[in-house]
Design a protein around this motif. Structure first.
Motif, PDB file in Angstrom:
ATOM      1  N   TYR A  56      -4.252   4.687  -6.569  1.00 48.81           N
ATOM      2  CA  TYR A  56      -4.105   5.710  -5.214  1.00 48.81           C
ATOM      3  C   TYR A  56      -3.860   6.918  -4.785  1.00 48.81           C
ATOM      4  CZ  TYR A  56      -2.083   6.154  -0.552  1.00 48.81           C
ATOM      5  OH  TYR A  56      -1.689   6.266   0.792  1.00 48.81           O
ATOM      6  N   LYS A  57      -2.044   6.844  -5.800  1.00 47.82           N
ATOM      7  CA  LYS A  57      -1.755   8.265  -6.062  1.00 47.82           C
ATOM      8  C   LYS A  57      -3.222   9.357  -6.738  1.00 47.82           C
ATOM      9  CE  LYS A  57       1.749  11.008  -8.547  1.00 47.82           C
ATOM     10  NZ  LYS A  57       1.312  11.689  -8.908  1.00 47.82           N
ATOM     11  N   THR A  58      -4.084   9.158  -7.956  1.00 49.60           N
ATOM     12  CA  THR A  58      -4.292   9.916  -8.320  1.00 49.60           C
ATOM     13  C   THR A  58      -5.171  10.459  -7.091  1.00 49.60           C
ATOM     14  OG1 THR A  58      -4.533   9.760 -10.832  1.00 49.60           O
ATOM     15  CG2 THR A  58      -6.384  10.311 -10.035  1.00 49.60           C
ATOM     16  N   ASN A  59      -6.286   9.290  -6.687  1.00 51.88           N
ATOM     17  CA  ASN A  59      -7.540   9.806  -5.327  1.00 51.88           C
ATOM     18  C   ASN A  59      -7.040   9.734  -4.203  1.00 51.88           C
ATOM     19  OD1 ASN A  59     -10.065   8.767  -7.985  1.00 51.88           O
ATOM     20  ND2 ASN A  59      -8.113   7.734  -8.296  1.00 51.88           N
ATOM     21  N   ILE A  60      -6.305  10.084  -3.517  1.00 49.96           N
ATOM     22  CA  ILE A  60      -5.228   9.363  -2.415  1.00 49.96           C
ATOM     23  C   ILE A  60      -4.085  10.535  -2.738  1.00 49.96           C
ATOM     24  CG2 ILE A  60      -4.732   8.566  -0.483  1.00 49.96           C
ATOM     25  CD1 ILE A  60      -7.414   7.497  -0.767  1.00 49.96           C
ATOM     26  N   VAL A  61      -3.352  10.513  -2.888  1.00 51.00           N
ATOM     27  CA  VAL A  61      -1.988  11.072  -2.429  1.00 51.00           C
ATOM     28  C   VAL A  61      -2.429  12.660  -3.029  1.00 51.00           C
ATOM     29  CG1 VAL A  61       0.362  11.254  -2.816  1.00 51.00           C
ATOM     30  CG2 VAL A  61      -0.714   9.155  -2.582  1.00 51.00           C
ATOM     31  N   ASP A  62      -2.959  12.630  -4.411  1.00 54.34           N
ATOM     32  CA  ASP A  62      -3.466  13.802  -4.776  1.00 54.34           C
ATOM     33  C   ASP A  62      -4.449  14.726  -4.291  1.00 54.34           C
ATOM     34  OD1 ASP A  62      -0.760  13.344  -6.996  1.00 54.34           O
ATOM     35  OD2 ASP A  62      -2.049  12.919  -8.819  1.00 54.34           O
ATOM     36  N   THR A  63      -5.392  13.724  -3.916  1.00 54.47           N
ATOM     37  CA  THR A  63      -7.049  14.477  -2.800  1.00 54.47           C
ATOM     38  C   THR A  63      -6.058  14.846  -1.430  1.00 54.47           C
ATOM     39  OG1 THR A  63      -7.155  12.822  -2.647  1.00 54.47           O
ATOM     40  CG2 THR A  63      -8.001  13.641  -4.889  1.00 54.47           C
ATOM     41  N   GLY A  64      -4.737  14.961  -1.180  1.00 54.82           N
ATOM     42  CA  GLY A  64      -4.221  15.836   0.281  1.00 54.82           C
ATOM     43  C   GLY A  64      -4.447  14.260   1.287  1.00 54.82           C
ATOM     44  N   TYR A  65      -4.694  13.407   0.882  1.00 55.62           N
ATOM     45  CA  TYR A  65      -5.694  12.419   1.872  1.00 55.62           C
ATOM     46  C   TYR A  65      -4.556  11.141   2.149  1.00 55.62           C
ATOM     47  CZ  TYR A  65     -10.056  14.420   1.640  1.00 55.62           C
ATOM     48  OH  TYR A  65     -11.165  14.894   1.671  1.00 55.62           O
ATOM     49  N   GLY A  66      -2.799  11.809   1.508  1.00 54.97           N
ATOM     50  CA  GLY A  66      -2.488  10.550   1.667  1.00 54.97           C
ATOM     51  C   GLY A  66      -1.592  10.312   3.219  1.00 54.97           C
ATOM     52  N   ASN A  67      -1.615  11.532   3.614  1.00 55.73           N
ATOM     53  CA  ASN A  67      -0.789  11.157   5.811  1.00 55.73           C
ATOM     54  C   ASN A  67      -2.104  11.056   6.474  1.00 55.73           C
ATOM     55  OD1 ASN A  67       0.682  12.883   7.346  1.00 55.73           O
ATOM     56  ND2 ASN A  67      -1.107  13.761   8.438  1.00 55.73           N
ATOM     57  N   PHE A  68      -3.205  10.520   6.245  1.00 56.10           N
ATOM     58  CA  PHE A  68      -3.752   9.343   6.722  1.00 56.10           C
ATOM     59  C   PHE A  68      -3.873   8.333   6.634  1.00 56.10           C
ATOM     60  CE2 PHE A  68      -6.485  13.466   6.051  1.00 56.10           C
ATOM     61  CZ  PHE A  68      -6.706  13.596   8.233  1.00 56.10           C
TER      62      PHE A  68
END
Length: 335
Positions: free
Chosen positions: A147-159
């Motif tokens: 999750y950190k690598t593919n959602i947070v670090d790619t800028g999509y965590g706010n969704f």
């Protein structure tokens, strides 16, 4: 997507969960069930209109998802379905992780937990200790890393919304599970059936008792990042897995029934979020989705695939355009 949610027919009947769903049973509307936030509306059967394309992974591929349900607070629960070339409506159905054990240690009831009490390798001596959310399971560690690598670090965590994931470790007892050896203790090597086993036909022969639920029985099992989201506040990231109850609602049918038609069918067996039972000879068991679409239980020490589940915040629903089909999936406008 918001327009679809606002205008879709809300069906009032309840499906027969013992029967596999092999057609698009929600073509004329969505079934509903109470969850911890209100009334949830879920997809069932082939669901050709629940495709969603959201985010790009660490190597720049579009990530594809299927919608499990609209939660009671309006957020959208989605399950990872694979990745494909950016700006293309093609992808290969797949998983975030493969060959992942739930826990290598399997000789204690505590190891069926997403988290558990005490150090890895130490025996639990009470239900409270076994279910204390102190130590991450091996699968949680890997899902968090993904999750950190593919959602947070790619800028999509706010969704992503912080919504409850239910790791149901409630102990209904032998009268509910139908297992004559069920001690109802829930720790160590004591034979114990957990909540979801009473809502499936692991031991029950009465198929009318196959009744999934979206509400979580124990406060301790409501996994969230923040307590303010209605859960235990034990998570690092707002990500989990699909529950056995959600698989039943989606249309798997009775345990070990092949269903190669509903939307959760994939080519490898994969983990759910739901403990099944602890057997002093067979060790801890978790519900899984088989490669032919069936659901059954498997030992925590075996290695299976992982399809993470997340929830999209309600305020972003009106940014997802499309019709939900594979050729025109819901996707964030201008991505």
């Amino acid at each position: 997507m918001k327009e679809y949610y606002d205008t879709v027919t809300k069906k009032t009947n309840v499906p027969i969960f013992a029967n596999p769903a092999t057609t698009d049973e929600t073509e004329d509307g969505l079934f509903s069930m109470e969850d911890d936030y209100g009334r949830s509306y879920y997809f069932r059967g082939t669901a050709p209109n629940n495709y969603l394309k959201f985010g790009q992974d660490a190597i720049g591929q579009d990530m594809w998802w299927r919608i499990i349900r609209f939660n009671g607070d309006g957020t959208v629960r989605i399950i990872y379905d694979g990745a494909g070339p950016a700006s293309s409506n093609t992808y290969k159905r797949g998983f975030a992780l493969i060959d992942q054990a739930w826990n290598t240690n399997n000789n204690d009831a505590k190891y069926v937990g997403w988290m558990y009490g005490g150090m890895n390798g130490s025996a639990s001596t009470s239900k409270e200790e076994a279910q204390r959310n102190e130590t991450d399971s091996e699968i949680k560690i890997k899902v968090d890393e993904w999750y950190k690598t593919n959602i947070v670090d790619t800028g999509y965590g706010n969704f992503v919304a912080d919504s409850i994931f239910c790791n149901d470790r409630s102990i209904p007892g032998k009268a509910e599970t139908g297992w004559s050896s069920d001690t109802g203790l829930g720790y160590g090597t004591n034979k114990t059936g957990f909540g979801a086993s009473s809502r499936t036909n692991v031991w029950n022969t009465d198929v009318s008792k196959i009744q999934p639920r979206f509400t979580c029985l124990q406060e301790n099992d409501k996994f969230t990042v923040s307590i303010s989201s209605g859960g235990n506040g034990a998570l690092t990231y707002p990500v989990g897995l699909i529950t056995a109850d959600e698989v039943l609602a989606a249309g798997c049918g009775v345990l070990d029934t092949t269903n190669e038609s509903y939307y959760l069918l994939k080519t490898k067996w994969n983990w759910t979020f739901s403990p099944a039972y602890m057997n002093s000879s067979l060790n801890g068991r978790i519900f899984r989705i088989g490669s032919f679409g069936f659901m059954n239980v498997w030992g925590v020490h075996y290695k299976g695939a992982v399809a993470p589940v997340i929830n999209i915040k309600v305020e972003f629903l009106n940014q997802f355009k499309g019709t939900g089909t594979i050729n025109n999936p819901y996707r964030i406008f201008n991505t």
